[in-house]
Design an enzyme around this catalytic site. Structure first.
Site, PDB file in Angstrom:
ATOM      1  N   LYS A  97       0.966   4.141  -2.931  1.00  0.00           N
ATOM      2  CA  LYS A  97       0.664   5.547  -2.644  1.00  0.00           C
ATOM      3  C   LYS A  97       1.891   6.434  -2.852  1.00  0.00           C
ATOM      4  O   LYS A  97       1.768   7.606  -3.205  1.00  0.00           O
ATOM      5  CB  LYS A  97       0.092   5.694  -1.233  1.00  0.00           C
ATOM      6  CG  LYS A  97      -1.299   5.093  -1.095  1.00  0.00           C
ATOM      7  CD  LYS A  97      -2.271   5.693  -2.114  1.00  0.00           C
ATOM      8  CE  LYS A  97      -3.687   5.218  -1.924  1.00  0.00           C
ATOM      9  NZ  LYS A  97      -4.650   5.948  -2.750  1.00  0.00           N
ATOM     10  N   VAL A 153      -8.625   7.537   8.069  1.00  0.00           N
ATOM     11  CA  VAL A 153      -9.966   8.042   7.769  1.00  0.00           C
ATOM     12  C   VAL A 153     -11.001   7.221   8.521  1.00  0.00           C
ATOM     13  O   VAL A 153     -10.939   5.989   8.551  1.00  0.00           O
ATOM     14  CB  VAL A 153     -10.242   7.972   6.244  1.00  0.00           C
ATOM     15  CG1 VAL A 153     -11.628   8.491   5.926  1.00  0.00           C
ATOM     16  CG2 VAL A 153      -9.176   8.758   5.490  1.00  0.00           C
ATOM     17  N   THR A 192     -13.859   5.298   8.718  1.00  0.00           N
ATOM     18  CA  THR A 192     -14.792   4.496   7.926  1.00  0.00           C
ATOM     19  C   THR A 192     -15.207   3.326   8.816  1.00  0.00           C
ATOM     20  O   THR A 192     -14.493   2.989   9.775  1.00  0.00           O
ATOM     21  CB  THR A 192     -14.144   3.943   6.646  1.00  0.00           C
ATOM     22  OG1 THR A 192     -13.121   3.008   7.014  1.00  0.00           O
ATOM     23  CG2 THR A 192     -13.559   5.054   5.775  1.00  0.00           C
ATOM     24  N   TYR A 242       0.838  -1.202   0.000  1.00  0.00           N
ATOM     25  CA  TYR A 242       0.000   0.000   0.000  1.00  0.00           C
ATOM     26  C   TYR A 242       0.874   1.254   0.000  1.00  0.00           C
ATOM     27  O   TYR A 242       0.646   2.184  -0.772  1.00  0.00           O
ATOM     28  CB  TYR A 242      -0.926  -0.011   1.223  1.00  0.00           C
ATOM     29  CG  TYR A 242      -1.832   1.183   1.311  1.00  0.00           C
ATOM     30  CD1 TYR A 242      -2.963   1.275   0.507  1.00  0.00           C
ATOM     31  CD2 TYR A 242      -1.568   2.223   2.203  1.00  0.00           C
ATOM     32  CE1 TYR A 242      -3.814   2.366   0.586  1.00  0.00           C
ATOM     33  CE2 TYR A 242      -2.403   3.319   2.283  1.00  0.00           C
ATOM     34  CZ  TYR A 242      -3.530   3.382   1.478  1.00  0.00           C
ATOM     35  OH  TYR A 242      -4.360   4.471   1.561  1.00  0.00           O
TER      36      TYR A 242
END
Length: 117
Positions: free
Chosen positions: A39, A68, A70, A35
């Site tokens: 990014k 974030v 979520t 990841y």
């Protein structure tokens, strides 16, 4: 591919591109190597395109959100919640980078982290 498809229209209108990177690109954490690499590629694309397109008056920036809020992230982190970034805060960053207030900003990766640097 999306950036490439939009360049001619953006150059004609002096528009801008706002990509989505992540704080993982600026400060990787385990176990998220793939990841973070992906990014980081978005961040590199952003700064490279900013240089390539500046003479065509197309600005290219990115936002780099922290954790974030979520449902999946809340479930994964559980009781040890970080300083959550809300979706509206990310939207505000994108709107700023796309606004006339940011006409002199290109090639920037804007961290949106609520102070979690």
């Amino acid at each position: 591919l999306m950036c490439r498809a939009a360049i001619e229209a953006l150059a004609a209108s002096q528009g801008c591109i706002v990509n989505f990177a992540s704080m993982a690109a600026l400060r990787p954490v385990a176990p998220m190597a793939v990841y973070a690499a992906a990014k980081s590629a978005v961040a590199g694309l952003t700064t490279s395109l900013a240089l390539e397109l500046r003479d065509r008056k197309v600005r290219v920036n990115a936002v780099a959100p922290g954790m974030v809020r979520t449902p999946d992230n809340v479930a994964a982190v559980g009781a040890g919640s970080p300083r959550w970034v809300e979706m509206a805060e990310i939207t505000d960053g994108v709107l700023f980078l796309a606004s006339p207030a940011a006409l002199a900003i290109t090639g920037h990766i804007l961290p949106i982290t609520n102070g979690d640097l």
